[in-house]
Design a protein around this motif. Structure first.
Motif, PDB file in Angstrom:
ATOM      1  N   PRO A 222       0.894  -1.112   0.026  1.00 34.98           N
ATOM      2  CA  PRO A 222      -0.130   0.096  -0.045  1.00 34.98           C
ATOM      3  C   PRO A 222       0.864   1.290   0.159  1.00 34.98           C
ATOM      4  N   LEU A 223       1.794   1.252  -1.122  1.00 34.11           N
ATOM      5  CA  LEU A 223       2.661   2.668  -1.262  1.00 34.11           C
ATOM      6  C   LEU A 223       1.364   3.820  -1.235  1.00 34.11           C
ATOM      7  N   PRO A 224       1.620   4.995  -0.823  1.00 36.77           N
ATOM      8  CA  PRO A 224       2.922   5.354  -0.272  1.00 36.77           C
ATOM      9  C   PRO A 224       3.163   5.233   1.267  1.00 36.77           C
ATOM     10  N   LEU A 225       2.120   4.336   1.846  1.00 40.21           N
ATOM     11  CA  LEU A 225       2.435   4.142   3.289  1.00 40.21           C
ATOM     12  C   LEU A 225       3.634   3.132   3.445  1.00 40.21           C
ATOM     13  N   ALA A 226       4.340   3.354   4.544  1.00 40.11           N
ATOM     14  CA  ALA A 226       5.554   2.285   4.827  1.00 40.11           C
ATOM     15  C   ALA A 226       5.634   2.317   6.219  1.00 40.11           C
ATOM     16  N   LEU A 227       6.026   1.197   6.636  1.00 42.51           N
ATOM     17  CA  LEU A 227       6.187   0.751   8.323  1.00 42.51           C
ATOM     18  C   LEU A 227       7.717   1.151   8.607  1.00 42.51           C
ATOM     19  N   LYS A 228       7.736   2.133   9.090  1.00 45.49           N
ATOM     20  CA  LYS A 228       9.127   2.381   9.628  1.00 45.49           C
ATOM     21  C   LYS A 228       9.605   1.839  10.853  1.00 45.49           C
ATOM     22  N   ASP A 229       8.737   1.571  11.848  1.00 46.50           N
ATOM     23  CA  ASP A 229       9.156   1.104  13.128  1.00 46.50           C
ATOM     24  C   ASP A 229       7.882   0.368  13.750  1.00 46.50           C
ATOM     25  N   ALA A 230       8.098  -1.032  14.367  1.00 47.35           N
ATOM     26  CA  ALA A 230       7.151  -1.525  15.010  1.00 47.35           C
ATOM     27  C   ALA A 230       7.686  -2.462  16.358  1.00 47.35           C
ATOM     28  N   GLY A 231       7.075  -2.990  17.350  1.00 46.93           N
ATOM     29  CA  GLY A 231       7.397  -3.848  18.182  1.00 46.93           C
ATOM     30  C   GLY A 231       6.305  -4.026  19.239  1.00 46.93           C
ATOM     31  N   VAL A 232       6.368  -4.905  20.098  1.00 43.49           N
ATOM     32  CA  VAL A 232       5.620  -5.224  21.190  1.00 43.49           C
ATOM     33  C   VAL A 232       6.588  -4.884  22.672  1.00 43.49           C
ATOM     34  N   TYR A 233       5.696  -4.027  23.319  1.00 43.27           N
ATOM     35  CA  TYR A 233       6.551  -3.483  24.748  1.00 43.27           C
ATOM     36  C   TYR A 233       5.446  -3.495  25.982  1.00 43.27           C
TER      37      TYR A 233
END
Length: 367
Positions: A222-233
């Motif tokens: 789904p450009l122009p969306l882009a995942l830059k960072d992610a995680g579980v905390y």
């Protein structure tokens, strides 16, 4: 002494380029796109680069067909005719390299691997396509492919909107542009266009259908969306300066370079926080969903337990940050799908919840 190692004529220069320079340029161009040139899709330099490649490719198609039809007999152009397919190859290679850089950065590989591999295959295969660039039907097929691929992410940048409507607009504009381009070619080399019109029409129809199938099966990222960072905390707090304080489990140094945590040690009463930072172009606002799923061993499949949504606004280079919370989580395999409101997968956070009697030591991260 040096001269004997240099190309003796234009034909040898073209062969020398394809054999030695082109493979090195392919590798260098891909790294340049990733590290320097194509950091964002909403800056004018990136789009100017793509427009330049498209203009070079279109010009090569026009000039090459004027020469092969005998309508262009300028002596110096006839001498460099063997180089024109090489220039076209360079332009298409630059486009495919840029697309691979952008689409692979946006893609959740679990779903979008088909489209990313197609682009990668076209990029690598482009090095062997030179002899096919003499055929108008092949030229138009490749040109329509790169044009459609470009408009898929360019129009959302222009209209500040992403979804099926902008994809339809991308397809329609691609057809309009290629029809206009063919009308120009028909005025210049009518016999060539008439001879190839059936193959051209079939190839455009097939490419258009394939793009639509890939899009509506979520195979196109789904450009122009882009995942830059992610995680579980274990905790996420937004600070007064706009940054986020994350409570994370300490990991070995080499795991710090991985995108996601893989283990979550849960003590009694511990909540799980899914954090994501999603890049969107300036001015684009949309809805993002966190879809929480647990693997059910009895059903042998993933079961959605809940879905949380929040709006994002584009423009921040590091991505628009947001999070969702899961209370009372059970042990086992989990994943959080980061998706658009239309169900397109932007990225995925996969982790395993492990019960522990004691509270896990945590470290603080600020992003």
């Amino acid at each position: 002494m040096v001269r004997k190692f240099l190309p003796k004529n234009i034909d040898e220069l073209a062969q020398w380029y394809m054999r030695y320079i082109s493979p090195l340029a392919l590798i260098a161009g891909f790294f340049a796109d990733n590290l320097i040139l194509l950091r964002r899709v909403d800056v004018w330099t990136s789009n100017l680069l793509f427009f330049s490649y498209l203009a070079i490719a279109a010009s090569c198609i026009v000039v090459l067909n004027l020469i092969t039809s005998g309508r262009l007999r300028t002596p110096w152009l006839l001498k460099i005719t063997p180089l024109i397919p090489v220039v076209a190859q360079f332009a298409f290679g630059g486009l495919f390299s840029g697309y691979l850089s952008l689409y692979s950065r946006s893609a959740a590989f679990a779903v979008s691997w088909i489209f990313v591999l197609i682009v990668a295959a076209l990029l690598v295969g482009n090095e062997r396509f030179v002899r096919f660039y003499m055929k108008l039907s092949f030229q138009i097929s490749i040109f329509f492919t790169v044009l459609f691929s470009f408009l898929i992410f360019f129009l959302p940048v222009v209209f500040h909107e992403i979804g099926p409507y902008t994809f339809f607009a991308s397809g329609l504009m691609s057809l309009v542009v290629i029809a206009f381009f063919l009308s120009i070619l028909y005025r210049l080399v009518p016999e060539t266009v008439l001879q190839e019109r059936t193959r051209i029409a079939r190839s455009i129809a097939v490419i258009f259908v394939v793009f639509n199938i890939l899009y509506f099966t979520n195979a196109i990222p789904p450009l122009p969306l882009a995942l830059k960072d992610a995680g579980v905390y274990h905790g996420v707090t937004r600070l007064s300066d706009g940054s986020y304080r994350l409570l994370a489990e300490p990991v070995p140094w080499y795991e710090a370079y991985l995108r996601y945590n893989t283990l979550f040690h849960r003590a009694a009463g511990t909540n799980v926080y899914a954090y994501s930072a999603i890049f969107a172009p300036t001015g684009l606002s949309t809805i993002i969903l966190h879809e929480w799923q647990r693997y059910d061993e009895a059903l042998e499949g993933w079961v959605t337990t809940n879905t949380e949504q929040f709006p994002i606004l584009g423009g921040r280079d590091g991505g628009y940050r947001g999070y969702s919370i899961k209370a009372g989580i059970a042990s086992g395999e989990w994943r959080v799908n980061v998706i658009t409101q239309y169900g397109q997968l932007i990225g995925r956070i996969s982790f395993t919840v492990v019960d522990t009697p004691a509270v896990t030591p945590l470290e603080e991260l600020v992003k």
